[in-house]
Design a protein around this motif. Structure first.
Motif, PDB file in Angstrom:
ATOM      1  N   ARG A  31       0.826  -1.207   0.000  1.00 53.32           N
ATOM      2  CA  ARG A  31       0.000   0.000   0.000  1.00 53.32           C
ATOM      3  C   ARG A  31       0.859   1.256   0.000  1.00 53.32           C
ATOM      4  O   ARG A  31       1.931   1.288   0.607  1.00 53.32           O
ATOM      5  CB  ARG A  31      -0.916   0.003   1.213  1.00 53.32           C
ATOM      6  N   LEU A  32       0.358   2.286  -0.677  1.00 57.06           N
ATOM      7  CA  LEU A  32       1.044   3.568  -0.753  1.00 57.06           C
ATOM      8  C   LEU A  32       0.210   4.644  -0.067  1.00 57.06           C
ATOM      9  O   LEU A  32      -1.016   4.587  -0.055  1.00 57.06           O
ATOM     10  CB  LEU A  32       1.271   3.978  -2.208  1.00 57.06           C
ATOM     11  N   TRP A  41       6.150   5.377   6.002  1.00 57.76           N
ATOM     12  CA  TRP A  41       5.445   6.329   6.856  1.00 57.76           C
ATOM     13  C   TRP A  41       5.413   5.860   8.304  1.00 57.76           C
ATOM     14  O   TRP A  41       5.455   6.667   9.226  1.00 57.76           O
ATOM     15  CB  TRP A  41       4.020   6.570   6.354  1.00 57.76           C
ATOM     16  N   PHE A  43       0.460   8.905  -0.079  1.00 58.85           N
ATOM     17  CA  PHE A  43       1.155  10.097  -0.563  1.00 58.85           C
ATOM     18  C   PHE A  43       2.394   9.738  -1.368  1.00 58.85           C
ATOM     19  O   PHE A  43       3.429  10.397  -1.288  1.00 58.85           O
ATOM     20  CB  PHE A  43       1.513  11.032   0.588  1.00 58.85           C
ATOM     21  N   GLY A  44       2.315   8.647  -2.122  1.00 60.95           N
ATOM     22  CA  GLY A  44       3.389   8.252  -3.022  1.00 60.95           C
ATOM     23  C   GLY A  44       4.510   7.445  -2.402  1.00 60.95           C
ATOM     24  O   GLY A  44       5.457   7.075  -3.089  1.00 60.95           O
ATOM     25  N   LEU A  45       4.433   7.172  -1.118  1.00 55.84           N
ATOM     26  CA  LEU A  45       5.474   6.397  -0.443  1.00 55.84           C
ATOM     27  C   LEU A  45       4.845   5.158   0.198  1.00 55.84           C
ATOM     28  O   LEU A  45       3.682   5.178   0.580  1.00 55.84           O
ATOM     29  CB  LEU A  45       6.171   7.234   0.633  1.00 55.84           C
TER      30      LEU A  45
END
Length: 72
Positions: A30-31, A40, A33-35
């Protein structure tokens, strides 16, 4: 320094260590905000660990190292 404070900081340290590795996100792609979500997790964990260390440094630095005695 009271024994309760020593035990309390030991429990906090153990919890932080247990949360250091996001084992429940190992197979997650899963991503957010692009990371990757696991990245996170580490960002949040480092922020939490930094805040806990700041509180520890201000309140109980030297616990278990300095001798227990009367201040003054």
């Amino acid at each position: 320094m009271s024994r309760a404070r020593v035990v309390g900081w030991a429990v906090v340290a153990l919890v932080l260590m247990a949360l250091a590795v996001p084992w429940f996100l190992w197979d997650s792609a899963r991503l957010a905000f692009g990371l990757p979500l696991w990245l996170w997790w580490h960002v949040g964990w480092m922020a939490l660990a930094s805040a806990v260390f700041a509180v520890f440094a201000r309140t109980d630095w030297g616990i278990g190292v300095e001798g227990v005695g009367r201040r003054g």
